[in-house]
Design a protein around this motif. Structure first.
Motif, short mmCIF file in Angstrom:
data_model
loop_
_atom_site.label_atom_id
_atom_site.label_comp_id
_atom_site.label_asym_id
_atom_site.label_seq_id
_atom_site.Cartn_x
_atom_site.Cartn_y
_atom_site.Cartn_z
N THR A 190 0.85 -1.18 0.00
CA THR A 190 0.00 0.00 0.00
C THR A 190 0.89 1.24 0.00
O THR A 190 1.72 1.41 0.89
CB THR A 190 -0.92 0.03 1.24
OG1 THR A 190 -1.79 -1.10 1.20
CG2 THR A 190 -1.76 1.30 1.25
N VAL A 191 0.73 2.08 -1.02
CA VAL A 191 1.52 3.30 -1.13
C VAL A 191 0.77 4.44 -0.46
O VAL A 191 -0.32 4.80 -0.88
CB VAL A 191 1.80 3.65 -2.61
CG1 VAL A 191 2.60 4.94 -2.71
CG2 VAL A 191 2.54 2.50 -3.29
N ARG A 192 1.35 4.99 0.59
CA ARG A 192 0.73 6.09 1.34
C ARG A 192 1.24 7.41 0.78
O ARG A 192 2.24 7.95 1.24
CB ARG A 192 1.02 5.94 2.83
CG ARG A 192 0.40 4.68 3.43
CD ARG A 192 0.86 4.43 4.85
NE ARG A 192 0.19 3.26 5.42
CZ ARG A 192 0.58 2.00 5.20
NH1 ARG A 192 1.64 1.77 4.44
NH2 ARG A 192 -0.08 0.99 5.73
N ALA A 193 0.52 7.93 -0.20
CA ALA A 193 1.00 9.08 -0.96
C ALA A 193 0.83 10.40 -0.22
O ALA A 193 1.63 11.32 -0.38
CB ALA A 193 0.29 9.15 -2.31
N VAL A 194 -0.25 10.52 0.57
CA VAL A 194 -0.53 11.76 1.31
C VAL A 194 -0.90 11.38 2.73
O VAL A 194 -1.74 10.48 2.94
CB VAL A 194 -1.68 12.56 0.65
CG1 VAL A 194 -1.96 13.83 1.44
CG2 VAL A 194 -1.34 12.89 -0.80
N ASN A 195 -0.30 12.07 3.71
CA ASN A 195 -0.50 11.70 5.11
C ASN A 195 -0.82 12.91 5.97
O ASN A 195 0.07 13.64 6.41
CB ASN A 195 0.77 11.02 5.65
CG ASN A 195 1.11 9.74 4.91
OD1 ASN A 195 0.51 8.71 5.13
ND2 ASN A 195 2.07 9.83 4.01
N GLY A 196 -2.11 13.16 6.17
CA GLY A 196 -2.53 14.18 7.12
C GLY A 196 -2.31 15.61 6.70
O GLY A 196 -1.82 16.44 7.48
N VAL A 197 -2.68 15.95 5.48
CA VAL A 197 -2.52 17.32 4.99
C VAL A 197 -3.67 18.20 5.47
O VAL A 197 -4.84 17.80 5.42
CB VAL A 197 -2.44 17.34 3.45
CG1 VAL A 197 -2.61 18.75 2.90
CG2 VAL A 197 -1.11 16.76 3.00
N ASN A 198 -3.34 19.40 5.93
CA ASN A 198 -4.33 20.38 6.39
C ASN A 198 -4.00 21.75 5.79
O ASN A 198 -2.84 22.17 5.81
CB ASN A 198 -4.31 20.52 7.92
CG ASN A 198 -4.59 19.21 8.63
OD1 ASN A 198 -5.72 18.84 8.85
ND2 ASN A 198 -3.52 18.50 8.99
N PHE A 199 -5.01 22.42 5.26
CA PHE A 199 -4.83 23.81 4.84
C PHE A 199 -6.18 24.46 4.61
O PHE A 199 -7.20 23.78 4.51
CB PHE A 199 -3.95 23.92 3.58
CG PHE A 199 -4.58 23.39 2.31
CD1 PHE A 199 -5.43 24.18 1.54
CD2 PHE A 199 -4.31 22.10 1.88
CE1 PHE A 199 -6.00 23.70 0.37
CE2 PHE A 199 -4.87 21.61 0.71
CZ PHE A 199 -5.72 22.41 -0.04
N THR A 200 -6.18 25.79 4.55
CA THR A 200 -7.39 26.54 4.24
C THR A 200 -7.10 27.49 3.08
O THR A 200 -5.95 27.88 2.86
CB THR A 200 -7.88 27.37 5.45
OG1 THR A 200 -6.85 28.29 5.84
CG2 THR A 200 -8.22 26.47 6.62
N LEU A 201 -8.15 27.83 2.36
CA LEU A 201 -8.03 28.76 1.23
C LEU A 201 -9.18 29.75 1.31
O LEU A 201 -10.35 29.37 1.32
CB LEU A 201 -8.08 27.99 -0.09
CG LEU A 201 -7.89 28.82 -1.36
CD1 LEU A 201 -6.44 29.27 -1.48
CD2 LEU A 201 -8.27 28.00 -2.60
N GLU A 202 -8.83 31.03 1.37
CA GLU A 202 -9.84 32.07 1.43
C GLU A 202 -10.18 32.54 0.01
O GLU A 202 -9.46 32.28 -0.95
CB GLU A 202 -9.33 33.27 2.24
CG GLU A 202 -8.91 32.93 3.66
CD GLU A 202 -10.07 32.59 4.58
OE1 GLU A 202 -11.23 32.88 4.18
OE2 GLU A 202 -9.83 32.05 5.67
N ALA A 203 -11.29 33.25 -0.12
CA ALA A 203 -11.70 33.78 -1.42
C ALA A 203 -10.65 34.76 -1.94
O ALA A 203 -10.17 35.62 -1.21
CB ALA A 203 -13.05 34.48 -1.28
N GLY A 204 -10.27 34.60 -3.21
CA GLY A 204 -9.31 35.49 -3.85
C GLY A 204 -7.87 35.27 -3.46
O GLY A 204 -6.99 36.04 -3.83
#
Length: 332
Positions: A19-33
């Motif tokens: 099993t390839v664990r490509a992404v592990n626990g990514v967190n982010f936010t994106l506001e308008a513009g």
């Protein structure tokens, strides 16, 4: 509430061997513009993070966690529900325009189809709108070019067509996966200026996936540095370039040529990225890090705030120590 809020995003792929664990626990936010740059080497999990949110993973891929777009979890939507959003409110510029554009269909058909599907336009109205968007991305003789096929256009023109297609429905979020790959520096600068102009005109939020920190410096307000499927450092762009605090970020910056210094050799990062089918037990960067210690080998560092809550890093070494070392080396 942020326009897009990603929490504990995990992506894995089942293969015959492991099993390839490509992404592990990514967190982010994106506001308008807002513009967020996701930076890292090939295989760091940048593209798979975005493809997971859009439901575009390969058949053996599985995503978990949350990707809330206006409060709705994209990871829990059916294919039919996602089709109403993709290409309409959320759009993507793929990495290779030659393979992403259908070689058997004219530019006109590939563009009008989007408007007929999402905006219920007639073919005539859709064509008029498509020509207008080609003109907006500065394609000359747009009324003639729209009848051509992808192989009749240059690489820069094909990339502009991809951008025009992504913006046809005036999406709220535009994901751009290496939009300047394989373009010469002149065309690259034109494409980046085009993205800045279009963001200003349409108010679109942009998630830019790239390995080029120079592109990030010219376009992004926030940056997320990824390695081995994890977030190594996350802050505003000005802080990242002025005082990077993670050894991997420092390695990326030291590998860039400097305009304020003549001569000298570029400093590469030794070694290779980890095998995510068999990831290391501790920090994924420890095998290539000159500052690694025993705790780096045994324990995965948590993503902790450095300066308030807007600057995060995952490293066992003190942030102030790494910043000082980078600044001293930069003035040598």
């Amino acid at each position: 509430m942020p326009l897009l809020q990603v929490s504990d995003l995990q992506v894995e792929f089942k293969t015959n061997d492991a099993t390839v664990r490509a992404v592990n626990g990514v967190n982010f936010t994106l506001e308008a513009g807002e513009t967020l740059g996701i930076v890292g080497e090939s295989g760091s999990g940048k593209s798979q993070s975005v493809l997971a949110m859009l439901g575009l993973l390969a058949s053996n891929g599985r995503a978990s966690g949350q990707a809330l777009y206006r409060g709705e979890n994209l990871l829990g939507l059916s294919g039919k529900a996602l089709n109403r959003i993709r290409g309409n409110r959320l759009s993507m510029i793929f990495q290779d325009p030659m393979s992403s554009l259908n070689p058997y269909l004219s530019i006109e058909r590939q563009m009008t189809e989007v408007l007929e599907l999402h905006k219920n336009m007639t073919r005539r109205a859709a064509k008029k709108r498509a020509i207008g968007m080609l003109e907006a991305v500065r394609i000359p003789e747009a009324a003639h070019r729209i009848g051509q096929y992808p192989h009749e256009l240059s690489g820069g023109m094909r990339q502009r067509v991809m951008i025009a297609m992504a913006l046809l429905c005036e999406p709220e979020v535009l994901f751009a996966d290496e939009p300047t790959t394989a373009l010469d520096v002149t065309v690259q600068a034109q494409v980046l200026q085009l993205l800045r102009d279009l963001q200003r005109d349409f108010g679109t939020s942009i998630v830019l996936i790239t390995h080029d920190l120079g592109v990030v410096a010219g376009l992004c307000e926030k940056v997320m540095v990824m390695y081995g499927g994890r977030v190594m450092e996350q802050c505003d762009a000005s802080s990242l370039f002025a005082k990077p605090s993670h050894p991997y970020t420092i390695g990326l910056l030291r590998a860039l040529p400097r305009l304020d210094k003549s001569g000298g050799e570029l400093t590469g990062i030794p070694g290779n990225p980890p095998n995510m089918a068999h990831p290391p037990a501790g920090c994924p960067f420890h095998e290539r890090c000159a500052h690694a210690a025993e705790d780096c080998v045994q324990h995965v560092p948590a993503l902790r705030p450095v300066d308030g809550v807007h600057w995060l890093r995952a490293c066992h070494r003190p942030a102030e120590d790494m910043i000082t070392r980078y600044q001293e080396a930069s003035h040598v």
